[in-house]
Write a protein that holds these residues in place. Structure first.
Motif, PDB file in Angstrom:
ATOM      1  N   UNK A  98      -9.752  -9.358   1.402  1.00  0.00           N
ATOM      2  CA  UNK A  98     -10.376 -10.360  -0.003  1.00  0.00           C
ATOM      3  C   UNK A  98     -11.643  -9.296   0.241  1.00  0.00           C
ATOM      4  N   UNK A  99     -12.743 -10.170   1.615  1.00  0.00           N
ATOM      5  CA  UNK A  99     -13.449  -9.494   2.088  1.00  0.00           C
ATOM      6  C   UNK A  99     -13.772  -7.599   2.253  1.00  0.00           C
ATOM      7  N   UNK A 100     -12.813  -7.076   2.355  1.00  0.00           N
ATOM      8  CA  UNK A 100     -12.087  -5.529   2.856  1.00  0.00           C
ATOM      9  C   UNK A 100     -12.900  -5.220   0.881  1.00  0.00           C
ATOM     10  N   UNK A 101     -11.234  -5.380   0.471  1.00  0.00           N
ATOM     11  CA  UNK A 101     -11.451  -5.042  -0.847  1.00  0.00           C
ATOM     12  C   UNK A 101     -13.049  -5.261  -2.104  1.00  0.00           C
ATOM     13  N   UNK A 102     -13.397  -6.657  -1.590  1.00  0.00           N
ATOM     14  CA  UNK A 102     -14.471  -7.168  -2.456  1.00  0.00           C
ATOM     15  C   UNK A 102     -15.306  -5.985  -1.348  1.00  0.00           C
ATOM     16  N   UNK A 103     -15.865  -5.693  -0.450  1.00  0.00           N
ATOM     17  CA  UNK A 103     -16.125  -4.538  -0.353  1.00  0.00           C
ATOM     18  C   UNK A 103     -16.511  -3.302  -0.411  1.00  0.00           C
ATOM     19  N   UNK A 104     -15.038  -2.407  -0.612  1.00  0.00           N
ATOM     20  CA  UNK A 104     -15.352  -1.761  -1.273  1.00  0.00           C
ATOM     21  C   UNK A 104     -15.485  -0.832  -2.825  1.00  0.00           C
ATOM     22  N   UNK A 105     -15.045  -2.331  -2.864  1.00  0.00           N
ATOM     23  CA  UNK A 105     -15.605  -2.306  -4.701  1.00  0.00           C
ATOM     24  C   UNK A 105     -16.688  -2.343  -5.060  1.00  0.00           C
ATOM     25  N   UNK A 126       4.066  -8.729   2.564  1.00  0.00           N
ATOM     26  CA  UNK A 126       4.128  -9.761   1.075  1.00  0.00           C
ATOM     27  C   UNK A 126       2.339 -10.440   1.202  1.00  0.00           C
ATOM     28  N   UNK A 127       1.809 -10.127   1.887  1.00  0.00           N
ATOM     29  CA  UNK A 127       0.539 -10.351   1.341  1.00  0.00           C
ATOM     30  C   UNK A 127       0.182  -9.134   0.926  1.00  0.00           C
ATOM     31  N   UNK A 128      -0.216  -7.818   1.268  1.00  0.00           N
ATOM     32  CA  UNK A 128      -0.755  -6.923   0.215  1.00  0.00           C
ATOM     33  C   UNK A 128       0.169  -7.468  -1.245  1.00  0.00           C
ATOM     34  N   UNK A 129       1.238  -7.495  -0.890  1.00  0.00           N
ATOM     35  CA  UNK A 129       1.647  -7.250  -2.924  1.00  0.00           C
ATOM     36  C   UNK A 129       1.022  -8.494  -3.682  1.00  0.00           C
ATOM     37  N   UNK A 130       0.591  -9.369  -2.659  1.00  0.00           N
ATOM     38  CA  UNK A 130       0.523 -11.044  -3.795  1.00  0.00           C
ATOM     39  C   UNK A 130      -0.920 -10.244  -4.210  1.00  0.00           C
ATOM     40  N   UNK A 131      -2.009  -9.649  -3.171  1.00  0.00           N
ATOM     41  CA  UNK A 131      -2.843  -8.999  -3.573  1.00  0.00           C
ATOM     42  C   UNK A 131      -3.506  -8.129  -4.200  1.00  0.00           C
ATOM     43  N   UNK A 132      -2.360  -7.888  -5.452  1.00  0.00           N
ATOM     44  CA  UNK A 132      -2.538  -6.912  -6.021  1.00  0.00           C
ATOM     45  C   UNK A 132      -1.941  -5.663  -5.575  1.00  0.00           C
ATOM     46  N   UNK A 133      -1.749  -5.189  -4.892  1.00  0.00           N
ATOM     47  CA  UNK A 133      -1.297  -3.892  -3.968  1.00  0.00           C
ATOM     48  C   UNK A 133       0.390  -2.902  -4.288  1.00  0.00           C
ATOM     49  N   UNK A 134       0.344  -2.013  -4.722  1.00  0.00           N
ATOM     50  CA  UNK A 134       1.787  -2.134  -4.889  1.00  0.00           C
ATOM     51  C   UNK A 134       1.785  -1.067  -3.610  1.00  0.00           C
ATOM     52  N   UNK A 135       3.722  -0.581  -3.633  1.00  0.00           N
ATOM     53  CA  UNK A 135       3.921   0.684  -2.825  1.00  0.00           C
ATOM     54  C   UNK A 135       4.090   1.209  -3.324  1.00  0.00           C
ATOM     55  N   UNK A 136       3.233   2.342  -2.955  1.00  0.00           N
ATOM     56  CA  UNK A 136       2.579   3.669  -4.039  1.00  0.00           C
ATOM     57  C   UNK A 136       4.130   4.609  -3.119  1.00  0.00           C
ATOM     58  N   UNK A 137       4.015   4.495  -1.482  1.00  0.00           N
ATOM     59  CA  UNK A 137       4.959   5.805  -1.859  1.00  0.00           C
ATOM     60  C   UNK A 137       5.318   5.837   0.465  1.00  0.00           C
ATOM     61  N   UNK A 138       5.747   6.118   0.594  1.00  0.00           N
ATOM     62  CA  UNK A 138       7.211   6.102   2.652  1.00  0.00           C
ATOM     63  C   UNK A 138       6.096   7.636   3.058  1.00  0.00           C
ATOM     64  N   UNK A 139       5.059   7.058   3.887  1.00  0.00           N
ATOM     65  CA  UNK A 139       5.637   8.759   4.818  1.00  0.00           C
ATOM     66  C   UNK A 139       6.534   8.858   5.682  1.00  0.00           C
ATOM     67  N   UNK A 140       6.868   9.686   5.649  1.00  0.00           N
ATOM     68  CA  UNK A 140       8.353   9.756   6.885  1.00  0.00           C
ATOM     69  C   UNK A 140       7.893  10.088   8.018  1.00  0.00           C
ATOM     70  N   UNK A 141       8.600   9.544   9.429  1.00  0.00           N
ATOM     71  CA  UNK A 141       8.344  10.339  10.706  1.00  0.00           C
ATOM     72  C   UNK A 141       6.293  10.537  10.760  1.00  0.00           C
ATOM     73  N   UNK A 142       5.559   9.738  11.045  1.00  0.00           N
ATOM     74  CA  UNK A 142       4.447  10.067  10.702  1.00  0.00           C
ATOM     75  C   UNK A 142       3.744  10.085  12.512  1.00  0.00           C
ATOM     76  N   UNK A 143       4.008   9.641  13.539  1.00  0.00           N
ATOM     77  CA  UNK A 143       3.857   9.681  14.679  1.00  0.00           C
ATOM     78  C   UNK A 143       4.414   8.952  15.662  1.00  0.00           C
TER      79      UNK A 143
END
Length: 163
Positions: A98-105, A126-143
């Motif tokens: 919440x501190x990070x999100x608030x600072x960004x905003x 679970x934390x991110x979803x409960x704070x209003x984040x949505x799963x946007x997409x998946x990046x495959x085989x990133x590193x």
């Protein structure tokens, strides 16, 4: 005990790197260590927000994408979020997020924030979803992981005013 938040400073380097060393933290990260944080401190596009108790750092979040122009749809990344294992629970990770999100905003005038999370980081997702984040997409085989595997990363976003 309540968390207090402040901007990170170079004297925090060893504490930040130490927080990442716990196995249940390191497995979710890519590059870690003092040199990684030194580069972040030297980069005007990034900043650490440190959570502390009685003057001792117990967690942090790293924001990136700060040097871009202030536009209504500006996206700032939560590049990393770490809490010492012994300080997890009791809503402390939520408070760091919440501190990070608030600072960004409020400070950086972002229109949205985004982050990457490994699919096996169930607690984080679970934390991110409960704070209003949505799963946007998946990046495959990133590193490439130390074990030779190539993990996917889930991109999660939160747009301000709609959460």
């Amino acid at each position: 005990m309540d968390l207090e938040f402040r901007l990170g400073e170079p004297h925090d380097l060893s504490a930040l790197a130490e927080m990442e060393a716990a196995e249940d933290t390191a497995r979710y990260l890519t590059v870690t260590g003092i040199a990684w944080h030194e580069k972040a401190f030297d980069d005007p596009d990034q900043e650490h927000t440190v959570a502390e108790v009685d003057g001792v750092p117990v967690g942090y979040a790293l924001l990136a994408g700060l040097a871009g122009p202030e536009e209504p749809d500006r996206a700032i990344e939560i590049r990393r979020m770490v809490l010492r294992p012994e300080w997890r629970g009791g809503g402390r990770g939520r408070a760091v997020l919440q501190a990070a999100v608030t600072r960004a905003d409020r400070v950086h005038k972002a229109g949205r924030v985004w982050l990457r999370v490994k699919p096996q980081n169930v607690r984080g997702r679970k934390l991110f979803l409960s704070e209003g984040f949505v799963e946007d997409h998946v990046e495959k085989n990133v590193f490439r992981e130390p074990d030779g595997s190539y993990p996917d990363l889930i991109i999660m976003t939160q747009t301000f005013g709609t959460a």
